[in-house]
Design an enzyme around this catalytic site. Structure first.
Site, PDB file in Angstrom:
ATOM      1  CD  GLU A 156     -33.832  27.858  28.355  1.00 35.26           C
ATOM      2  OE1 GLU A 156     -34.213  28.566  27.383  1.00 35.26           O
ATOM      3  OE2 GLU A 156     -32.693  27.941  28.853  1.00 35.26           O
ATOM      4  CB  CYS A 193     -28.762  35.701  30.649  1.00 36.32           C
ATOM      5  SG  CYS A 193     -30.344  35.170  29.960  1.00 36.32           S
ATOM      6  CG  HIS A 194     -28.998  31.089  28.370  1.00 41.77           C
ATOM      7  ND1 HIS A 194     -30.000  31.994  28.126  1.00 41.77           N
ATOM      8  CD2 HIS A 194     -29.606  29.888  28.552  1.00 41.77           C
ATOM      9  CE1 HIS A 194     -31.172  31.369  28.143  1.00 41.77           C
ATOM     10  NE2 HIS A 194     -30.969  30.105  28.404  1.00 41.77           N
TER      11      HIS A 194
END
Length: 234
Positions: free
Chosen positions: A169, A138-139
């Protein structure tokens, strides 16, 4: 590998979206699902964070007891796991050579402190040069943006990677809040970025580099990390 694999999970220490910003931190399921997957596979798992101590949890990632994903409920009920999360190792006190894999869970907090950490960039570069597995979901791939390979080039350059997409996002309404768009930054670094539809599971394994696109990808990212470990040990 005759002994159990050793996996270092590195968490964000950023509790807000910038100075005075709204609360953020680690996305709990992206820790809990890989953690339980690794433990069930017999791995020894250590938790570290950029600053050490309690890792902040994004409040959006936790529901009342009994309403969370099974992995989250299991983690919360595990006294040893909860204690480790409340007292993570400072990243500066860890060494890449002590682990077989490094795993970076996501959460928006990672966008603020992981890319700025010299210690993280150095640890990932050392891990890669030493033949370790490097994984992120993910991030979490925000931690890869300053990591380099043995030649000094960006670790992601020329490699197939995924991460939370620019479209995702925008869909969560934070494209104007994050310091940069992760998909765009990875592409700018020369990564061969790939993605699935928004919020659908998608994972890539390019040799020892394993990346997952979003929270729905955390289980598969963990499994492919274990596969990469098995391959690297042959």
């Amino acid at each position: 590998m005759l002994r159990p694999p050793r996996i270092l999970m590195i968490l964000t220490s950023s509790a807000t979206m910038g100075a005075g910003g709204e609360p953020t931190g680690l996305w709990f399921e992206e820790l809990a699902t890989p953690f339980t997957t690794f433990v069930d596979a017999g791995a020894a798992v250590a938790l570290a964070s950029i600053a050490g101590g309690p890792a902040p949890i994004d409040p959006r990632s936790l529901k009342p007891k009994g309403e969370n994903a099974p992995s989250v409920e299991r983690f919360l009920a595990d006294a040893a796991a909860s204690a480790a999360l409340a007292a993570t190792l400072p990243l500066s006190d860890t060494a890449a050579e002590d682990y077989d894999a490094v795993f970076l869970p996501g959460g928006h907090g990672t966008m603020w402190d992981l890319p700025r950490s010299d210690a993280l960039a150095g640890l990932l570069g050392t891990a890669w040069a030493a033949g370790r597995v490097v994984a992120a979901v993910c991030h979490g791939p925000a931690g890869l943006v300053r990591a380099t390979d043995g030649t000094g080039a960006p670790l992601v350059r020329g490699r197939r990677v995924t991460a939370f997409s620019d479209s995702e996002e925008r869909a969560v309404g934070l494209a104007e809040r994050v310091p940069f768009l992760l998909e765009t930054r990875l592409r700018d670094l020369g990564a061969r970025y790939e993605r699935a539809a928004d919020f659908q599971p998608f994972v890539l394994a390019d040799g020892r580099l394993v990346t997952g696109q979003n929270p729905a990808s955390s289980a598969l990212t963990a499994r492919l990390t274990l596969d990469a470990l098995a391959e690297a040990s042959r």
